[in-house]
Structures are given as C-alpha cells and as structure tokens.
Design a protein around this motif. Sequence first.
Motif, PDB file in Angstrom:
ATOM      1  N   UNK A  36     -45.011 -14.718 -50.233  1.00  0.00           N
ATOM      2  CA  UNK A  36     -44.836 -15.935 -49.447  1.00  0.00           C
ATOM      3  C   UNK A  36     -43.572 -15.868 -48.589  1.00  0.00           C
ATOM      4  N   UNK A  37     -42.511 -15.258 -49.095  1.00  0.00           N
ATOM      5  CA  UNK A  37     -41.251 -15.163 -48.340  1.00  0.00           C
ATOM      6  C   UNK A  37     -41.450 -14.345 -47.064  1.00  0.00           C
ATOM      7  N   UNK A  38     -42.224 -13.266 -47.156  1.00  0.00           N
ATOM      8  CA  UNK A  38     -42.503 -12.445 -45.972  1.00  0.00           C
ATOM      9  C   UNK A  38     -43.301 -13.247 -44.943  1.00  0.00           C
ATOM     10  N   UNK A  39     -44.251 -14.020 -45.414  1.00  0.00           N
ATOM     11  CA  UNK A  39     -45.066 -14.819 -44.505  1.00  0.00           C
ATOM     12  C   UNK A  39     -44.233 -15.898 -43.816  1.00  0.00           C
ATOM     13  N   UNK A  40     -43.351 -16.561 -44.560  1.00  0.00           N
ATOM     14  CA  UNK A  40     -42.502 -17.600 -43.982  1.00  0.00           C
ATOM     15  C   UNK A  40     -41.564 -16.987 -42.940  1.00  0.00           C
ATOM     16  N   UNK A  41     -40.962 -15.849 -43.261  1.00  0.00           N
ATOM     17  CA  UNK A  41     -40.066 -15.173 -42.319  1.00  0.00           C
ATOM     18  C   UNK A  41     -40.824 -14.740 -41.066  1.00  0.00           C
ATOM     19  N   UNK A  42     -42.027 -14.216 -41.259  1.00  0.00           N
ATOM     20  CA  UNK A  42     -42.844 -13.764 -40.131  1.00  0.00           C
ATOM     21  C   UNK A  42     -43.164 -14.927 -39.194  1.00  0.00           C
ATOM     22  N   UNK A  43     -43.592 -16.046 -39.748  1.00  0.00           N
ATOM     23  CA  UNK A  43     -43.962 -17.200 -38.914  1.00  0.00           C
ATOM     24  C   UNK A  43     -42.743 -17.782 -38.194  1.00  0.00           C
ATOM     25  N   UNK A  44     -41.605 -17.805 -38.863  1.00  0.00           N
ATOM     26  CA  UNK A  44     -40.385 -18.296 -38.214  1.00  0.00           C
ATOM     27  C   UNK A  44     -39.985 -17.378 -37.068  1.00  0.00           C
ATOM     28  N   UNK A  45     -40.104 -16.087 -37.280  1.00  0.00           N
ATOM     29  CA  UNK A  45     -39.707 -15.115 -36.255  1.00  0.00           C
ATOM     30  C   UNK A  45     -40.664 -15.147 -35.060  1.00  0.00           C
ATOM     31  N   UNK A  46     -41.954 -15.197 -35.303  1.00  0.00           N
ATOM     32  CA  UNK A  46     -42.903 -15.204 -34.191  1.00  0.00           C
ATOM     33  C   UNK A  46     -42.880 -16.522 -33.422  1.00  0.00           C
ATOM     34  N   UNK A  48     -40.133 -17.908 -32.545  1.00  0.00           N
ATOM     35  CA  UNK A  48     -38.978 -17.770 -31.655  1.00  0.00           C
ATOM     36  C   UNK A  48     -39.230 -16.776 -30.533  1.00  0.00           C
ATOM     37  N   UNK A  49     -40.358 -16.087 -30.572  1.00  0.00           N
ATOM     38  CA  UNK A  49     -40.662 -15.067 -29.576  1.00  0.00           C
ATOM     39  C   UNK A  49     -41.773 -15.559 -28.658  1.00  0.00           C
ATOM     40  N   UNK A  50     -41.720 -15.109 -27.408  1.00  0.00           N
ATOM     41  CA  UNK A  50     -42.672 -15.550 -26.394  1.00  0.00           C
ATOM     42  C   UNK A  50     -43.704 -14.458 -26.140  1.00  0.00           C
ATOM     43  N   UNK A  51     -44.942 -14.860 -25.944  1.00  0.00           N
ATOM     44  CA  UNK A  51     -45.992 -13.924 -25.543  1.00  0.00           C
ATOM     45  C   UNK A  51     -45.697 -13.485 -24.112  1.00  0.00           C
ATOM     46  N   UNK A  52     -45.664 -12.183 -23.878  1.00  0.00           N
ATOM     47  CA  UNK A  52     -45.312 -11.688 -22.549  1.00  0.00           C
ATOM     48  C   UNK A  52     -46.435 -11.885 -21.539  1.00  0.00           C
ATOM     49  N   UNK A  53     -47.619 -12.135 -21.998  1.00  0.00           N
ATOM     50  CA  UNK A  53     -48.736 -12.356 -21.075  1.00  0.00           C
ATOM     51  C   UNK A  53     -48.926 -13.853 -20.794  1.00  0.00           C
ATOM     52  N   UNK A  54     -48.841 -14.668 -21.830  1.00  0.00           N
ATOM     53  CA  UNK A  54     -49.105 -16.100 -21.688  1.00  0.00           C
ATOM     54  C   UNK A  54     -47.936 -16.846 -21.061  1.00  0.00           C
ATOM     55  N   UNK A  56     -45.871 -19.048 -21.557  1.00  0.00           N
ATOM     56  CA  UNK A  56     -45.369 -20.316 -22.059  1.00  0.00           C
ATOM     57  C   UNK A  56     -45.893 -20.625 -23.452  1.00  0.00           C
ATOM     58  N   UNK A  57     -46.333 -19.615 -24.145  1.00  0.00           N
ATOM     59  CA  UNK A  57     -46.777 -19.783 -25.521  1.00  0.00           C
ATOM     60  C   UNK A  57     -45.948 -18.868 -26.407  1.00  0.00           C
ATOM     61  N   UNK A  58     -45.708 -19.343 -27.607  1.00  0.00           N
ATOM     62  CA  UNK A  58     -44.988 -18.486 -28.543  1.00  0.00           C
ATOM     63  C   UNK A  58     -45.924 -17.377 -29.013  1.00  0.00           C
ATOM     64  N   UNK A  59     -45.330 -16.381 -29.575  1.00  0.00           N
ATOM     65  CA  UNK A  59     -46.102 -15.263 -30.106  1.00  0.00           C
ATOM     66  C   UNK A  59     -47.009 -15.740 -31.238  1.00  0.00           C
ATOM     67  N   UNK A  60     -46.573 -16.747 -31.959  1.00  0.00           N
ATOM     68  CA  UNK A  60     -47.371 -17.290 -33.063  1.00  0.00           C
ATOM     69  C   UNK A  60     -48.598 -18.042 -32.561  1.00  0.00           C
ATOM     70  N   UNK A  61     -48.484 -18.668 -31.385  1.00  0.00           N
ATOM     71  CA  UNK A  61     -49.568 -19.520 -30.882  1.00  0.00           C
ATOM     72  C   UNK A  61     -50.566 -18.814 -29.986  1.00  0.00           C
ATOM     73  N   UNK A  62     -50.202 -17.666 -29.444  1.00  0.00           N
ATOM     74  CA  UNK A  62     -51.032 -17.005 -28.448  1.00  0.00           C
ATOM     75  C   UNK A  62     -52.200 -16.248 -29.080  1.00  0.00           C
ATOM     76  N   UNK A  63     -53.334 -16.265 -28.376  1.00  0.00           N
ATOM     77  CA  UNK A  63     -54.502 -15.506 -28.813  1.00  0.00           C
ATOM     78  C   UNK A  63     -54.731 -14.256 -27.969  1.00  0.00           C
ATOM     79  N   UNK A  99     -38.837 -12.224 -23.530  1.00  0.00           N
ATOM     80  CA  UNK A  99     -39.578 -12.361 -24.773  1.00  0.00           C
ATOM     81  C   UNK A  99     -38.901 -13.351 -25.729  1.00  0.00           C
ATOM     82  N   UNK A 100     -37.642 -13.681 -25.482  1.00  0.00           N
ATOM     83  CA  UNK A 100     -36.924 -14.628 -26.337  1.00  0.00           C
ATOM     84  C   UNK A 100     -37.047 -16.044 -25.776  1.00  0.00           C
ATOM     85  N   UNK A 101     -37.370 -17.001 -26.636  1.00  0.00           N
ATOM     86  CA  UNK A 101     -37.377 -18.391 -26.200  1.00  0.00           C
ATOM     87  C   UNK A 101     -35.952 -18.891 -26.001  1.00  0.00           C
TER      88      UNK A 101
END
Length: 153
Positions: A36-46, A48-54, A56-63, A99-101
């Motif tokens: 669970x700690x790895x998953x929480x860290x991963x979601x927090x990190x993604x 904070x990062x921006x999808x380079x194609x989208x 205006x979407x975070x890396x976590x939100x982009x498809x 790539x950084x918000x």
Amino acid sequence: MNARPAWMALALLLALSFAASAQPAGDPAPLQFRDNAEEVRFHALTAELRCVMCQNQSLADSNAQIAQDMRREVLELMRQGRSDDEVKQFLVDRYGEFVLYRPAVERHTWLLWFGPGLVLLAGAGVVWHIVRRRAATVPAPGDADRAEGEQEW
C-alpha cells in the motif's frame, strides 16, 4: 503442391502471432504494487507530474499511451530505489521542466511563477488610471446648478 497458398498461410500465421503478442493500445495490464505504501507514493508522485501529450492533465489522470508508458517508467524508477526528487529529475532530463506541475523557482522560471501576478497588477494599474482620469474630467452632478446660484433644496 502450390507454393503460393503456403506463403500466404505463413504470412497470415506470422501476422496473427504478432497481433496476439502485442498489447492493445489503451488497454494495458494494470500496474501491480508491492504494498500500500508503494501505491500511495506512486499516486502522489504521478499527481505532481504532467502528461507531455495532454498538456493540462496530470500523469495520473491521462489515458494517453505515453502517459501509460511514463507511469510504468515512474514505477520502475521507484522500484530501483530512487527518491521522488530523483524520479522527477529523470523525467525533467528526458522531457523538460514542462513535465512538472510545480517547477522550481529559478531565474529562468520567474516569468512562469510571477508573470500572472504582474499581469494582474498591470491590469489593476490600468483600471486605476482610467478611473482617475474620468473622475477628473467629469464634473459632479450638482456643480452646474450651484454655479448658476441656485441652492439645492
């Protein structure tokens, strides 16, 4: 035996084997987290990062496919023992500060950080100047009557 159908069958078999082994775009296997700690860290990190194609979407939100690849890269870097700052720096080196918000406040990012505030202050200054100029040129409503000697009763 005719050689032509054999070649066609072989080509079809090869095409089907490549199609079966390729992962369909937009339908990747879900990421598997160790705990669970790895998953929480991963979601927090993604987040904070921006999808380079989208853009205006975070890396976590982009498809987007590149976002899926970037998420896998982030997880791999995390599993290599890299800190969040090292993961971010790796992505900045690869894709640029875009790539950084929240890019670092440095000399070359001052306009990015302080530009909106400066534009807002400049707009407020222009509005203030226009209001002051109009107030100086327009007489007060009762001034014309008082100038003729009439009283306001």
